[in-house]
Write an enzyme that holds these catalytic residues in place. Structure first.
Site, PDB file in Angstrom:
ATOM      1  N   TYR A   1      -7.876  81.505  -3.489  1.00  0.00           N
ATOM      2  CA  TYR A   1      -8.217  80.081  -3.363  1.00  0.00           C
ATOM      3  C   TYR A   1      -9.507  79.708  -4.097  1.00  0.00           C
ATOM      4  CZ  TYR A   1      -5.039  80.315   0.697  1.00  0.00           C
ATOM      5  OH  TYR A   1      -3.989  80.534   1.544  1.00  0.00           O
TER       6      TYR A   1
ATOM      7  N   HIS B   1      -1.642  88.992   1.024  1.00  0.00           N
ATOM      8  CA  HIS B   1      -1.312  87.565   0.852  1.00  0.00           C
ATOM      9  C   HIS B   1       0.177  87.318   0.616  1.00  0.00           C
ATOM     10  CE1 HIS B   1      -3.276  83.592  -0.698  1.00  0.00           C
ATOM     11  NE2 HIS B   1      -2.163  83.342  -0.044  1.00  0.00           N
TER      12      HIS B   1
HETATM   13  N1  LIG Z   1      -0.672  82.492   3.216  1.00  0.00           N
HETATM   14  C1  LIG Z   1      -0.245  81.647   2.304  1.00  0.00           C
HETATM   15  O1  LIG Z   1       0.495  82.004   1.380  1.00  0.00           O
HETATM   16  C2  LIG Z   1      -0.634  80.198   2.394  1.00  0.00           C
HETATM   17  C3  LIG Z   1       0.088  79.241   1.662  1.00  0.00           C
HETATM   18  C4  LIG Z   1      -0.290  77.900   1.798  1.00  0.00           C
HETATM   19  C5  LIG Z   1      -1.343  77.550   2.620  1.00  0.00           C
HETATM   20  N2  LIG Z   1      -2.038  78.523   3.306  1.00  0.00           N
HETATM   21  C6  LIG Z   1      -3.158  78.167   4.211  1.00  0.00           C
HETATM   22  O2  LIG Z   1      -2.732  77.092   5.025  1.00  0.00           O
HETATM   23  C7  LIG Z   1      -3.641  76.000   4.884  1.00  0.00           C
HETATM   24  C8  LIG Z   1      -2.936  74.680   5.109  1.00  0.00           C
HETATM   25  O3  LIG Z   1      -1.825  74.561   4.228  1.00  0.00           O
HETATM   26  P1  LIG Z   1      -1.697  73.381   3.160  1.00  0.00           P
HETATM   27  O4  LIG Z   1      -3.049  72.910   2.796  1.00  0.00           O
HETATM   28  O5  LIG Z   1      -0.832  73.878   2.102  1.00  0.00           O
HETATM   29  O6  LIG Z   1      -0.862  72.261   3.903  1.00  0.00           O
HETATM   30  P2  LIG Z   1      -0.972  71.414   5.273  1.00  0.00           P
HETATM   31  O7  LIG Z   1      -2.129  71.833   6.092  1.00  0.00           O
HETATM   32  O8  LIG Z   1       0.380  71.419   5.858  1.00  0.00           O
HETATM   33  O9  LIG Z   1      -1.156  69.956   4.733  1.00  0.00           O
HETATM   34  C9  LIG Z   1      -2.306  69.508   4.126  1.00  0.00           C
HETATM   35  C10 LIG Z   1      -2.056  68.047   3.778  1.00  0.00           C
HETATM   36  O10 LIG Z   1      -1.939  67.284   4.971  1.00  0.00           O
HETATM   37  C11 LIG Z   1      -2.872  66.225   4.952  1.00  0.00           C
HETATM   38  N3  LIG Z   1      -3.448  66.077   6.292  1.00  0.00           N
HETATM   39  C12 LIG Z   1      -4.178  67.001   6.956  1.00  0.00           C
HETATM   40  N4  LIG Z   1      -4.522  66.524   8.182  1.00  0.00           N
HETATM   41  C13 LIG Z   1      -4.007  65.279   8.265  1.00  0.00           C
HETATM   42  C14 LIG Z   1      -4.022  64.282   9.273  1.00  0.00           C
HETATM   43  N5  LIG Z   1      -4.644  64.486  10.439  1.00  0.00           N
HETATM   44  N6  LIG Z   1      -3.371  63.125   9.033  1.00  0.00           N
HETATM   45  C15 LIG Z   1      -2.732  62.905   7.857  1.00  0.00           C
HETATM   46  N7  LIG Z   1      -2.684  63.808   6.858  1.00  0.00           N
HETATM   47  C16 LIG Z   1      -3.312  64.994   7.060  1.00  0.00           C
HETATM   48  C17 LIG Z   1      -3.927  66.614   3.945  1.00  0.00           C
HETATM   49  O11 LIG Z   1      -4.423  65.460   3.366  1.00  0.00           O
HETATM   50  P3  LIG Z   1      -5.867  65.436   2.634  1.00  0.00           P
HETATM   51  O12 LIG Z   1      -5.957  66.650   1.805  1.00  0.00           O
HETATM   52  O13 LIG Z   1      -5.828  64.180   1.834  1.00  0.00           O
HETATM   53  O14 LIG Z   1      -6.915  65.386   3.689  1.00  0.00           O
HETATM   54  C18 LIG Z   1      -3.167  67.468   2.971  1.00  0.00           C
HETATM   55  O15 LIG Z   1      -2.570  66.653   1.970  1.00  0.00           O
HETATM   56  C19 LIG Z   1      -4.204  76.195   3.484  1.00  0.00           C
HETATM   57  O16 LIG Z   1      -5.397  75.476   3.287  1.00  0.00           O
HETATM   58  C20 LIG Z   1      -4.398  77.685   3.457  1.00  0.00           C
HETATM   59  O17 LIG Z   1      -5.580  78.040   4.161  1.00  0.00           O
HETATM   60  C21 LIG Z   1      -1.687  79.832   3.213  1.00  0.00           C
END
Ligand SMILES: NC(=O)c1ccc[n+]([C@@H]2O[C@H](COP(=O)([O-])OP(=O)(O)OC[C@H]3O[C@@H](n4cnc5c(N)ncnc54)[C@H](OP(=O)(O)O)[C@@H]3O)[C@@H](O)[C@H]2O)c1
Length: 282
Positions: free
Chosen positions: A53, A111
């Site tokens: 990241y 990962h």
């Molecule tokens: N292990 C893996 O392979 C893997 C893969 C993907 C992700 N991850 C981890 O999981 C975390 C989260 O996944 P992600 O970032 O892909 O997706 P997510 O958490 O499902 O979604 C993030 C999105 O939701 C929006 N959001 C967040 N809170 C909100 C709320 N209260 N109301 C409205 N919209 C909201 C955010 O908007 P804004 O950004 O505009 O605030 C962003 O666009 C990552 O940051 C990472 O740490 C791990």
């Protein structure tokens, strides 16, 4: 604002705060540290990062700026599939710790699976990081049922979690059952399906009934299931606050069931062509 109190999910002596702050796809450095700091001020005590990241440095800076004792914060990082060979793996862990300015992480994950390196080799390196005190706990991410069966059989140290895509719009019933069978917790990445379910009429209706937001209902549905935690990412202060304020209400069995039916949509939002395994059938 008083900091939220977050329950933990527990396995093999690990107590992981059920809501963590995800740090993938982050903005510029100054804002990144500010966001992580805000999350810690709101009560988040679990930060999810990864070598891939590019946010590890800011996680370290945010932790130091917060004044929260290191031992009170659960830090997870991950080693990419490019570093699945033992020597590369060890170097990646050292680089992560150096970048964060920490002497250990609370959880170290593989990962993504790497089909070109024997899994036993990567698991050996993972277990060694634990034995060397560089990681308090170890686990995997994006592992399918067959990979999980192999990993739990071959890993010399217990695995505490499989971090997988899970949210209201994907059917992971079989994989979740497999994690539980092996005594693993489930950490959900992309728990908001990157926002896909936030205007779903069922979620909107249930949110209104509880005077909560759709995001809070979607996250609550997930953490209300046993042994499941979430690591949502948010870039707005208000959303960071919202996403942790999900322990002052509960969904009824009927509401859990109604939301549970949305999985039929089976939407996978994290599906990178270059490293996806053969996903389990729903
Ligand atoms: N292990 C893996 O392979 C893997 C893969 C993907 C992700 N991850 C981890 O999981 C975390 C989260 O996944 P992600 O970032 O892909 O997706 P997510 O958490 O499902 O979604 C993030 C999105 O939701 C929006 N959001 C967040 N809170 C909100 C709320 N209260 N109301 C409205 N919209 C909201 C955010 O908007 P804004 O950004 O505009 O605030 C962003 O666009 C990552 O940051 C990472 O740490 C791990």
């Amino acid at each position: 604002m008083s900091p939220a109190s977050v329950p933990t999910i527990n396995a093999h002596g690990a107590a992981i705060p059920a809501v963590g702050y995800g740090t993938m796809l982050f903005p510029e450095p100054e804002r990144a540290v500010e966001l992580i700091l805000h999350a810690l001020e709101c009560g988040y005590r679990h930060i999810d990062t990864a070598r891939k990241y590019g946010t590890e440095q800011w996680v370290g800076e945010g932790i130091r700026a917060s004044g929260v004792p290191r031992e009170d914060i659960w830090v997870t990082t991950k080693v990419t599939e490019e570093n699945a060979q033992a020597d590369d793996f060890a170097r990646s862990v050292d680089t992560s710790l150096e970048t964060m300015g920490l002497d250990h992480v609370d959880l170290l994950l593989i990962h993504w699976p790497q089909p070109n390196v024997p899994l036993a080799e990567t698991l050996g390196a993972l277990a060694k990081a634990k034995r060397d005190g560089l990681a308090r706990n170890i686990g995997v991410s994006n592992f399918t049922i067959p990979l999980l069966d192999e990993a739990t059989a071959k890993c010399p140290e217990p695995l505490v979690t499989n971090q997988i895509e899970y949210h209201t719009y994907i059917n992971q019933d079989r994989l979740i059952a497999a994690c539980r069978k092996h005594g693993l917790l489930i950490t959900c990445h992309a728990p908001l399906a990157r926002g896909a379910m936030l205007d779903d009429p069922v979620i909107v209706e249930i949110a209104a009934a509880h005077n909560k937001t759709p995001a809070q209902v979607a996250l609550r549905w997930t953490v209300q299931q046993p042994g499941i935690g979430v690591v949502p990412r948010a870039l707005e202060f208000s959303e960071i606050e919202e996403n942790i304020a999900i322990f002052d209400f509960a969904l009824s069995d009927m509401e859990m069931g109604r939301i549970g039916q949305l999985k039929e949509r089976n939407l996978r939002v994290i599906d990178p062509e270059v490293r996806r395994p053969v996903w389990d059938e729903a």
